[in-house]
Design an enzyme around this catalytic site. Structure first.
Site, PDB file in Angstrom:
ATOM      1  N   ASP A 105      -6.763   0.520   4.603  1.00  0.00           N
ATOM      2  CA  ASP A 105      -5.861  -0.589   4.296  1.00  0.00           C
ATOM      3  C   ASP A 105      -6.185  -1.822   5.136  1.00  0.00           C
ATOM      4  O   ASP A 105      -5.585  -2.065   6.183  1.00  0.00           O
ATOM      5  CB  ASP A 105      -4.422  -0.139   4.506  1.00  0.00           C
ATOM      6  CG  ASP A 105      -3.408  -1.142   3.971  1.00  0.00           C
ATOM      7  OD1 ASP A 105      -3.829  -2.250   3.582  1.00  0.00           O
ATOM      8  OD2 ASP A 105      -2.215  -0.816   3.942  1.00  0.00           O
ATOM      9  N   ARG A 136      -2.076   1.426  -2.364  1.00  0.00           N
ATOM     10  CA  ARG A 136      -1.246   1.732  -1.193  1.00  0.00           C
ATOM     11  C   ARG A 136      -0.741   3.177  -1.308  1.00  0.00           C
ATOM     12  O   ARG A 136       0.422   3.425  -1.630  1.00  0.00           O
ATOM     13  CB  ARG A 136      -0.080   0.747  -1.106  1.00  0.00           C
ATOM     14  CG  ARG A 136      -0.499  -0.694  -0.800  1.00  0.00           C
ATOM     15  CD  ARG A 136      -1.084  -0.814   0.596  1.00  0.00           C
ATOM     16  NE  ARG A 136      -1.409  -2.163   0.973  1.00  0.00           N
ATOM     17  CZ  ARG A 136      -0.575  -3.019   1.549  1.00  0.00           C
ATOM     18  NH1 ARG A 136       0.668  -2.668   1.779  1.00  0.00           N
ATOM     19  NH2 ARG A 136      -0.971  -4.224   1.890  1.00  0.00           N
ATOM     20  N   GLN A 142      -4.599   5.073   3.632  1.00  0.00           N
ATOM     21  CA  GLN A 142      -4.054   4.285   4.736  1.00  0.00           C
ATOM     22  C   GLN A 142      -5.131   3.811   5.708  1.00  0.00           C
ATOM     23  O   GLN A 142      -5.052   2.694   6.229  1.00  0.00           O
ATOM     24  CB  GLN A 142      -2.998   5.099   5.480  1.00  0.00           C
ATOM     25  CG  GLN A 142      -1.676   5.199   4.748  1.00  0.00           C
ATOM     26  CD  GLN A 142      -0.623   5.948   5.533  1.00  0.00           C
ATOM     27  OE1 GLN A 142      -0.943   6.647   6.495  1.00  0.00           O
ATOM     28  NE2 GLN A 142       0.624   5.830   5.137  1.00  0.00           N
ATOM     29  N   SER A 163      -3.303  -4.463   5.719  1.00  0.00           N
ATOM     30  CA  SER A 163      -2.402  -4.173   6.830  1.00  0.00           C
ATOM     31  C   SER A 163      -3.053  -4.466   8.171  1.00  0.00           C
ATOM     32  O   SER A 163      -2.434  -5.058   9.061  1.00  0.00           O
ATOM     33  CB  SER A 163      -1.949  -2.707   6.781  1.00  0.00           C
ATOM     34  OG  SER A 163      -1.085  -2.486   5.692  1.00  0.00           O
ATOM     35  N   TYR A 205      19.206   1.784  -5.920  1.00  0.00           N
ATOM     36  CA  TYR A 205      18.038   0.935  -6.127  1.00  0.00           C
ATOM     37  C   TYR A 205      18.439  -0.535  -6.106  1.00  0.00           C
ATOM     38  O   TYR A 205      19.573  -0.898  -6.463  1.00  0.00           O
ATOM     39  CB  TYR A 205      17.362   1.252  -7.469  1.00  0.00           C
ATOM     40  CG  TYR A 205      16.712   2.613  -7.509  1.00  0.00           C
ATOM     41  CD1 TYR A 205      15.453   2.812  -6.953  1.00  0.00           C
ATOM     42  CD2 TYR A 205      17.367   3.697  -8.086  1.00  0.00           C
ATOM     43  CE1 TYR A 205      14.850   4.064  -6.982  1.00  0.00           C
ATOM     44  CE2 TYR A 205      16.778   4.951  -8.113  1.00  0.00           C
ATOM     45  CZ  TYR A 205      15.521   5.126  -7.565  1.00  0.00           C
ATOM     46  OH  TYR A 205      14.940   6.362  -7.587  1.00  0.00           O
TER      47      TYR A 205
END
Length: 368
Positions: A132, A124, A129, A135, A228
């Site tokens: 992908d 990823r 992209q 996705s 975080y």
């Protein structure tokens, strides 16, 4: 006189998995590969499930024939044991190969000395992209999940004002904020439902709101040092589940897709939550392939429990093969163009993180 070298061949095979209607390449992408000097061979009937005729592939520059003998073989679903025997030594296989769950299949490809690239293993990263596939296919699944829920729900999705009175909109909860979930929220919103999204990561609340949905705040913060996320304590996890269970009972439709690669899907919708939902409600559980997110899910089946319909389809993207195939074909084509150099020759650069990350079987990977 030396014979001219044959162009690299790309094989598009017919899918054999039950219910799989997608095809790994579509005519418009065939044209793109042929212009690069590649030879595309399509197994007769490969596109039939997606309503793509053999003639459409031929018009795009492909030829019909034995696609299993090509240098690069394209698939959607993993090959079965018989199909693996059709692959030649040193064939490059590209597909959705389930490397974390189909361990035996990957081992069989390794034994056959096939170099296999799993589309779901592509890193990823920004440069990848366009490749992908997770996705692209999740987007299709999220869209279809809402249509499935709307069909099964015993009430309208939108608010309606009629002479007989006003019908309030359906309340839809989507658990998660990934590609499938955001597409589901957007689709349900278009159908007029009152949409709400939830994720264990509070930082994705804005993504949920960006598609017009409300954010379900359970009041449990998991923010640690430096902003975080921190791991929840056992007590916090139990309280989170208790509050989520209480919230679920207020919704007509719940859609969930939480998957953990290589592990059983987490339980998000308890039997208690199902009992508390309105009669006629619907749960669409897209994590069935890993056991499901609902405690009462039966993977691949549709059941009714406590007057709530629980659907767990295993291949929603395959139910919309036209666009699903087109999107997947674009992902695959981008990978092919990375694996083939400017002269149309196979060039596997295992120093490239995309190539090394996606390769799940093959001598070249081991020797690199």
């Amino acid at each position: 006189m030396l014979a001219e070298p044959q162009p690299l061949s790309i094989g598009v095979v017919r899918e054999s998995a039950p219910g799989e209607r997608r095809v790994a390449l579509v005519p418009k992408l065939v044209e793109r590969l042929v212009k690069r000097g590649l030879r595309v061979v399509v197994e007769p009937g490969a596109g039939a499930g997606a309503l793509l005729a053999d003639e459409a592939f031929e018009e795009a520059g492909a030829e019909l024939g034995n696609a299993w003998g090509a240098d690069i073989v394209l698939k959607v679903s993993p090959p079965d044991k018989f199909e693996i025997t059709k692959l030649h030594f040193d064939t490059v296989l590209i597909g959705l190969l389930k490397p974390l769950s189909d361990v035996d299949g990957i081992a069989a490809l390794e034994r056959s000395r096939v170099t296999a690239f799993a589309m779901e293993a592509i890193p990823r990263i920004t440069r990848a992209q366009a490749m992908d596939a997770l996705s692209s296919q999740s987007s299709v699944a999220g869209y279809r999940a809402v249509l499935l829920a709307a069909e099964r729900l015993t009430r309208f999705f939108p608010m309606l004002t009629t002479a007989a009175g006003t019908v309030p909109p359906a309340k839809v909860l989507v658990l998660g904020a990934g590609v499938a979930e955001l597409q589901a929220l957007a689709t349900a919103k278009r159908l007029g439902a009152r949409t709400t999204g939830y994720d264990v990561r509070p930082e994705v609340a804005e993504q949920v709101r960006s598609v017009g949905a409300h954010w379900l705040d359970l009041g449990i913060e998991a923010v640690g040092e430096g902003g975080y996320a921190r791991e929840l304590t056992e007590e916090e996890r139990a309280e989170q589940q208790r509050r989520l269970t209480a919230a679920i009972t207020k919704f007509d439709v719940v859609i969930t897709t939480a998957l953990v690669p290589g592990r059983r899907a987490p339980t998000l919708v308890t039997a208690e939550a199902v009992r508390g939902m309105p009669a006629g409600g619907v749960i669409v559980d897209l994590a069935g392939e890993s056991g499901g997110n609902c405690e009462l899910t039966e993977p691949g089946a549709e059941i009714v429990a406590h007057e709530v319909t629980i659907c767990s389809p295993l291949n929603l993207a395959g139910e919309m093969p036209g666009h699903a195939s087109e999107l997947y074909a674009r992902n695959v084509t981008e990978l092919i163009e990375l694996l083939v150099d400017g002269a149309g020759r196979l060039s596997l650069d295992f120093t490239d993180p995309i190539v090394s990350g996606a390769c799940v079987a093959g001598r070249a990977r081991k020797d690199s």
